[in-house]
Design an enzyme around this catalytic site. Structure first.
Site, PDB file in Angstrom:
ATOM      1  N   PRO A  53      10.143 -11.527  -4.831  1.00  0.00           N
ATOM      2  CA  PRO A  53       8.634 -12.068  -4.947  1.00  0.00           C
ATOM      3  C   PRO A  53       7.889 -10.730  -4.583  1.00  0.00           C
ATOM      4  CG  PRO A  53      10.124 -13.297  -3.380  1.00  0.00           C
ATOM      5  CD  PRO A  53      11.162 -12.229  -3.831  1.00  0.00           C
ATOM      6  N   ILE A  54       6.798 -10.788  -5.498  1.00  0.00           N
ATOM      7  CA  ILE A  54       5.839  -9.685  -5.279  1.00  0.00           C
ATOM      8  C   ILE A  54       5.207  -9.528  -3.707  1.00  0.00           C
ATOM      9  CG2 ILE A  54       3.572  -9.007  -6.193  1.00  0.00           C
ATOM     10  CD1 ILE A  54       5.448  -8.660  -8.426  1.00  0.00           C
ATOM     11  N   CYS A  55       5.253 -10.566  -3.089  1.00  0.00           N
ATOM     12  CA  CYS A  55       4.721 -10.438  -1.695  1.00  0.00           C
ATOM     13  C   CYS A  55       5.556  -9.457  -0.909  1.00  0.00           C
ATOM     14  CB  CYS A  55       4.331 -11.810  -1.013  1.00  0.00           C
ATOM     15  SG  CYS A  55       5.780 -12.776  -0.753  1.00  0.00           S
ATOM     16  N   THR A  56       7.064  -9.696  -1.134  1.00  0.00           N
ATOM     17  CA  THR A  56       7.865  -8.844  -0.542  1.00  0.00           C
ATOM     18  C   THR A  56       7.638  -7.478  -0.951  1.00  0.00           C
ATOM     19  OG1 THR A  56       9.405 -10.763  -0.593  1.00  0.00           O
ATOM     20  CG2 THR A  56      10.368  -8.376  -0.027  1.00  0.00           C
ATOM     21  N   SER A  67       4.051  -6.473   0.656  1.00  0.00           N
ATOM     22  CA  SER A  67       3.709  -6.273   2.088  1.00  0.00           C
ATOM     23  C   SER A  67       4.929  -6.125   2.923  1.00  0.00           C
ATOM     24  CB  SER A  67       2.953  -7.476   2.625  1.00  0.00           C
ATOM     25  OG  SER A  67       3.433  -8.605   2.190  1.00  0.00           O
TER      26      SER A  67
END
Ligand SMILES: [Zn+2]
Lengths: 420, 556
Positions: free
Chosen positions: A200-203, A206
Site C-alpha cells: 500500500p502507498i501509505c506504507t 509513512s
C-alpha cells in the site's frame, strides 16, 4: 527442406523409425515425410529458454524455424544464454541466436524477427505448424495465447496451432502443452500465478518497515517528486545509483537494515533469478513435447509439468482442466455477481482485484451505452461522471458488459448479475 | 572471485553472474570457481551437462573420451561441427565448450574410461586426483565404475532414447544453507523476558476506548500482530489453567477471542493487524518442533562425538546439541533463527520488535559459538577455526540442516544384494500401480538389465539391426527376472517392464538430443547443489520418463 535425413541423423532416425511400446498401432513414420519437410516452427523469445529451444529444435531435425524477440543482448544474459558472447552485447538476440545455430547445424534455416509479437498479424502466425514460447512476460503470453485461440476455425484442422509454453524461476520451472480451444489455455490457469500483492502507498509514504519498502518509496514516490516527468530508465546505472542512495538514506532514517545496490536493482527491475540448468530442463521438455506432437513418435504431455529442484528433484505432472467460462477459450460471457448499489468506480476496483482477470485501466461499454472510456480525452470526460453512479442506474441485471484493457489481449465479456 | 562490497556498484563479473548470485551468493560462486570437473564420455548428455556448468563459471573441466567424431554425432551433439568429423571427440568438444566462458579452463584426454581406470589409478584416488567431481556418461562397464572411490562426488548418467537416469555417489554431504521456503520462527509459546516486556508495554491500553484514555484508532490498528497474539495468549492461558489453545476447536475459539476485541467502527470495517493475527493462529500457535532432518543430525555419532579431524559442521552441531541440553542456554529449544515477517505496524515499533528477535538470535548464536570454541579446544584444534558468522548461518538454519549419507555404487551392485537394496526395490515394486502410483521402478529394473547386457556383451541392445528386437528383449527379460529373484521379489511383474525393455531396445543406444539436454539440466542442477553446499541434492537416484514427462527418486 528435408527433415532429418542422412547419416548425420542416424540416432534420431533409429528411434523414430521403430515402433515403440507406447506409439499408436498405425504409427508409420515414413508417411510423415511430406508433413515434416514442410514443418515450420515459431519460437517466441530468444533469451534463456529461447537459445536452448533453437538448439534443441535444430538437433531434432527441424529445418525451418522462425524466432521472434524484441530484446538486445545484455551482459547479465551471458551466464545462461549460451549463443551469445561478450562481443555481442547490444545486438538483437533473435539475429545473433539464429546466425549461431545456423552456422553450427548445417541444413537448418532460422529466420529472425527483431520485433514485438504484437507487430505480426494473423497471416504470419498462420504459416506455422507449432509455436513454442520461452518468455518471461505474462502479458506477451496472454497475447499469443489469445491470438492462437482466435485463429482456430473448427472446420479447418490446420488453423489449430499447438502452443508449447515454458517458464523458469531459480531451480523451478514448468512446461505445458496447449491445444487452443481443445485443452486448457494459458488464460484458464492465470489464477495459478502467485498474485503480485502491491505494498500500500501509505506504507511506502509513512511507515516503511522493509528495505524493499524504502526502494519502492524511492522509485514510486521520490523519483517523480524530484524529477517530475523525466522517465526513469532501470537499465541506466546512474538512475539505479540515485534510487539506491535515496532508499539507503530513507532506510537509515527509519533504522531499517539491508538496502543494497543489488537489491535496489532487483526490486525496480523485478529481476527473477535464472540459471542455465533450469532453462535447459524446461526448454528440453518443451522441445521434447514439440517433437512428439509433430512426429507422433510417442504420446505427448497431457498437459502440464512442474519441476522443482530446490529440495531434491520433484515433478508434478497433471492435466490442467479447462476453466468454465474462460474469457479466451470459453464460448459464452462469464456471470459476474455484484450488488446493484455499488458505484461504477467500486465495480472497477472489484475487477482489478480479480486474480483471474488482471486488468489495470479498463474501458467499459454495454450494448446500449458507453459506461467508461479511458481515452480519448473527450470520451473520458463525457463518461467520467458515470463513475459515481450506482450500477443500477447504468444497466439492468444480466446485461452484458464488454471490457477492454491495455493489459488484456482480448475483449472480456461479463454478464453482470445484480445480487438481492 | 573478486567480490566488491555488497552495497556498491557491481563489478563486470558480478553483472555477468547477477542472475545466479541472487540464488547462491558469492560464497556459492567461489566454490563453483574452485571446482575441477571430469567428464568421462563426450556424448550429447555429457556435453549438455558441462555446458550448464561452464556457463555459471566452474573453475576447470577435463573431457576424457577415446572416440573419433562421426557424422552421426553431429545430429545429436551441439558442441561438434562439420570440421570435427574424424578428429578426437574429446579435443573437439573441449574446444567448442570452452568458447562458452573465457573464465573457465578446459582440457581433454584422448583415452577411454576403462583404460584410464586400469592404467592410471592415481587419477581416481582421493588426495591425488586433480578432479573434484566426476561425471561418467553411459555406456560404461559396471566393473569400471565400481573402481571409483566413494569419497569423490560421482555422477553416473544414462540417456537412452526417451529415458534418462542419474545416480549420485559421494561421501556424506552436510548442508546448512538449504534455502527453505521460510525461516520465520515466532516462538509464541516460548516468549522471553524482553519480548514479554514489550507486549506489556505496547498492549496495556488495548481494551480501553479512546474516550476513556485508551488508544486512538490509528494506534489500535497498528499494534503488530505478534504482540496481539502474545497478549491474547496470556489472557487465554490465565483462563485455561496456564495452557495455550492446542486443539483445532480451541484455536478457533482463540481466533474468536481476538476477533471480538477488534474495533469494527473504523474505515473498512475491520483492522488489518487483527486480521493478520487471526490468520497467523493455526500456523504459529504450536510448540517448537524439531524437524526429522535436524534430529538425524543431532543424533548422528559424528555430532555426539566430534573428532579432531571432523568437518566444522559436526562441531557446530555438537555445540547446538549442548545449547539445547543446557538449562542456562536453550533449555530444550533450538537456537532462534531470527527470521521475522513483515506486518502492519508503525516503523519504529516494527523495528524495535524485529530487533528483539534479532538480538535473541544473536544471543543464541553466541552461546553456540562459545560451546563450539570449547569443543575445539578440547579436541586440540584452533579455537578460532569457526567464526561467529559460520555459527550464525548454522543457527539461522538450525531446523533445516541436512545430513545426506550416500550409499556407495558398490553397495547398490553388491551380489548377493544387501538388505537395504532388497528392501528399497521390493517396496517400490510392491507399491507400484499403473493407475495411482505409476512410479518409474520398472524403468530402473529395465535400465539395470540394459547395464548388465552392455557390461557383459559390449554391445548396446538394439544397436545392430541384424538382431531381432524380440530376441534381445527375451534375453534382457531373463536378466531382469534374474535380478528380481536375486532381491527376493517373486510376485507379479507389471507389463511396464516389457514396455520399458522395448523402449530402450528401440533406442539402440541412441540419444535423443532433447532427452540428453533435459538430463543435462537435471545433472547440472544437482552438481551445482553439491558443489555450493546449498539447496538439497537428490539421494541418490532420479529417473526421467520422457514419454509421460515425469520423474521418480529412489535411494538404492
Ligand atoms: Zn482458456
Amino acid at each position: 527442406m528435408t527433415f532429418a535425413q542422412g547419416p548425420r541423423w542416424k540416432q534420431l532416425e533409429r528411434v523414430r523409425n521403430r515402433k515403440g511400446a507406447f506409439t499408436d498401432d498405425d504409427y508409420a513414420p515414413q508417411d510423415q515425410a511430406e508433413f515434416l519437410d514442410d514443418c515450420k516452427i515459431l519460437v517466441i523469445g530468444a533469451g534463456g529458454l529461447g537459445c536452448e529451444i533453437l538448439k534443441n529444435l535444430a538437433l531434432s531435425g527441424f529445418t525451418n524455424i522462425h524466432v521472434i524477440d524484441m530484446d538486445t543482448i545484455d551482459l547479465s544474459n551471458l551466464n545462461r544464454q549460451f549463443l551469445f558472447r561478450e562481443a555481442d552485447v547490444g545486438k538483437p538476440k533473435a539475429e545473433v541466436a539464429a546466425r549461431f545455430v545456423m552456422k553450427r547445424v548445417k541444413g537448418c534455416t532460422i529466420t529472425p524477427h527483431y520485433c514485438a509479437i504484437q507487430d505480426k498479424d494473423t497471416d504470419f502466425y498462420m504459416q506455422f505448424k507449432l509455436v513454442i514460447c520461452g518468455l518471461d512476460s505474462v502479458e506477451a503470453r496472454r497475447w499469443i495465447n489469445s491470438t492462437l485461440v482466435d485463429m482456430v476455425d473448427p472446420n479447418v484442422m490446420e488453423t489449430l496451432k499447438p502452443l508449447v509454453d515454458g517458464g523458469t524461476e531459480g531451480f523451478k520451472g514448468q512446461s505445458r502443452v496447449i491445444l487452443p480451444t481443445i485443452t486448457s489455455c494459458y488464460e484458464c490457469s492465470l489464477d495459478m500465478l502467485t498474485p503480485q500483492t502491491a505494498v500500500p502507498i501509505c506504507t511506502l509514504a509513512s511507515i516503511p518497515r522493509q528495505p524493499a519498502h524504502c526502494i519502492e518509496w524511492a522509485s514510486i514516490l521520490e523519483w517523480p517528486r524530484v524529477f517530475g516527468d523525466k522517465k526513469m530508465d532501470t537499465d541506466n546505472p546512474e538512475h539505479i545509483q540515485w534510487l539506491y542512495e535515496a532508499a539507503l538514506a530513507r532506510a537509515k532514517e527509519f533504522n531499517i537494515m539491508g538496502v543494497t545496490y543489488s537489491m535496489t536493482q532487483g526490486v525496480v527491475k523485478n529481476i527473477i533469478p535464472a540459471i542455465a540448468s533450469t532453462n535447459a530442463i524446461i526448454a528440453a521438455s518443451c522441445c521434447n513435447e514439440a517433437l512428439k506432437i509433430l512426429t507422433n513418435m510417442n504420446p505427448f504431455l497431457q498437459n502440464y509439468m512442474m519441476y522443482t529442484g530446490d529440495e531434491g528433484v520433484y515433478t508434478h505432472t497433471f492435466e490442467h482442466q479447462k476453466k468454465e467460462g474462460c474469457p479466451v477459450c470459453g464460448t459464452s460471457a462469464i456471470d459476474f455477481e455484484v450488488s446493484p448499489d455499488i458505484t461504477l468506480a467500486d465495480f472497477i476496483d472489484k475487477l482489478k482485484e480479480q486474480p483471474d482477470i488482471q486488468i489495470k485501466k479498463p474501458t467499459i461499454t454495454t450494448q446500449r451505452r458507453k459506461l467508461y472510456f479511458q481515452a480519448p480525452p473527450e470520451l473520458n470526460e463525457l463518461t467520467r461522471p458515470n463513475l459515481d453512479k450506482k450500477l443500477s442506474e447504468l444497466a439492468d441485471s444480466g446485461e452484458e458488459f464488454a471490457i477492454t484493457d491495455p493489459g488484456l489481449p482480448f475483449n472480456l465479456r461479463l454478464n453482470v448479475i445484480f445480487t438481492k | 572471485m573478486a567480490s566488491t562490497a555488497p552495497s556498491g556498484m557491481p563489478s563486470s563479473k558480478e553483472k555477468k553472474y547477477d542472475r545466479q548470485l541472487r540464488l547462491w551468493g558469492a560464497d556459492g560462486q567461489n566454490k563453483l570457481e574452485a571446482s575441477h570437473i571430469a567428464l568421462f564420455g563426450a556424448s550429447a548428455a555429457g556435453c549438455e551437462i558441462l555446458k550448464n556448468l561452464i556457463l555459471p563459471g566452474i573453475g576447470r573441466f577435463t573431457i576424457i573420451d577415446d572416440k573419433k567424431v562421426e557424422e552421426s554425432d553431429l545430429g545429436v551433439n551441439f558442441f561438434l561441427d562439420d570440421d570435427s568429423v574424424g578428429k578426437s571427440r574429446a579435443e573437439r568438444t573441449a574446444a567448442l565448450l570452452g568458447e562458452l566462458n573465457p573464465d573457465v579452463e578446459g582440457d581433454y584426454i584422448e583415452d577411454s574410461f576403462s583404460n584410464l581406470v586400469a592404467t592410471k589409478p592415481e587419477l581416481f584416488q582421493p588426495g591425488w586426483t586433480p578432479f573434484t567431481h566426476i561425471i561418467v556418461v553411459s555406456p560404461f562397464n559396471t566393473d569400471d565404475v565400481l573402481k571409483l572411490s566413494p569419497e569423490i562426488p560421482t555422477f553416473l548418467v544414462h540417456s537412452i532414447g526417451s529415458t534418462a537416469m542419474l545416480r549420485i555417489s559421494a561421501s556424506t554431504r552436510c548442508v546448512v544453507d538449504t534455502h527453505p521456503d521460510t525461516l520465520i520462527d515466532l516462538r509464541l509459546l516460548n516468549p522471553w523476558e524482553e519480548l514479554s516486556a514489550m507486549v506489556a508495554e505496547k498492549t496495556k491500553d488495548l481494551g480501553i476506548a479512546e474516550k476513556d484514555g485508551g488508544m486512538s484508532d490509528h494506534e489500535h490498528g497498528h499494534v503488530p500482530y505478534v504482540l496481539l497474539l502474545l497478549k491474547f495468549l496470556e489472557d487465554w492461558k490465565a483462563a485455561h489453567g496456564g495452557n495455550p489453545p492446542s486443539t483445532y476447536a480451541e484455536k478457533n475459539a482463540f481466533k474468536d477471542m481476538i476477533r471480538n476485541s477488534m474495533r469494527m467502527d473504523v474505515p473498512g470495517g475491520s483492522e488489518e493487524n487483527y486480521e493478520e493475527a487471526i490468520a497467523a493462529v493455526l500456523k504459529n500457535i504450536r510448540a517448537a518442533e524439531i524437524s526429522s532432518h535436524t534430529k538425524a543430525v543431532l543424533e548422528d555419532p559424528r555430532c555426539i562425538n566430534p573428532t579432531p579431524e571432523c568437518e566444522t559442521f559436526w562441531i557446530i552441531a555438537h555445540a547446538v546439541r549442548e545449547f539445547m541440553n543446557r538449562d542456562d542456554q536453550g533449555a530444550g529449544l533450538l537456537p532462534l533463527s531470527g527470521g521475522f515477517p513483515d506486518m502492519k505496524a508503525e516503523s519504529s515499533t516494527y523495528v524495535a520488535l524485529q530487533n528483539i528477535y534479532r538480538s535473541r538470535a544473536r544471543r543464541d548464536a553466541t552461546f553456540v559459538h562459545e560451546n563450539a570454541k570449547a569443543v575445539l579446544r578440547k579436541l586440540g584444534r584452533d579455537p578460532e577455526l569457526i567464526t561467529l558468522d559460520e555459527v550464525s548461518l548454522f543457527t539461522k538454519h538450525a531446523n533445516f540442516v541436512r545430513r545426506i549419507n550416500y550409499r556407495t555404487i558398490a553397495a547398490e551392485y553388491n551380489f548377493p544384494p544387501d538388505d537395504f537394496h532388497k528392501k528399497a526395490v521390493t517396496s517400490a515394486l510392491q507399491s507400484y500401480n499403473a493407475e495411482w502410483n505409476p512410479s518409474l521402478i520398472y524403468d530402473y529394473v529395465a535400465l539395470r538389465a540394459w547395464q548388465e547386457y552392455y557390461s557383459k556383451i559390449g554391445q548396446l541392445p538394439g544397436e545392430d539391426d541384424n538382431y531381432l528386437d524380440s530376441d534381445i528383449r527375451e534375453q534382457m527379460r531373463i536378466t531382469a527376472v534374474d535380478y528380481l529373484s536375486s532381491i527376493g521379489y517373486q510376485s507379479n511383474i507389471d507389463h511396464r517392464l516389457d514396455q520399458m525393455l522395448q523402449e530402450i531396445i528401440r533406442a539402440g543406444g541412441s540419444e535423443l538430443h532433447v532427452i540428453a539436454s533435459l538430463i543435462g539440466g537435471i545433472v547440472a542442477q544437482e552438481i551445482v547443489k553439491v558443489i555450493t553446499s546449498q539447496y538439497v541434492p537428490v539421494n541418490n537416484t532420479v529417473i526421467f520418463d520422457g514419454i509421460k514427462s515425469r520423474t521418480s527418486v529412489f535411494e538404492f
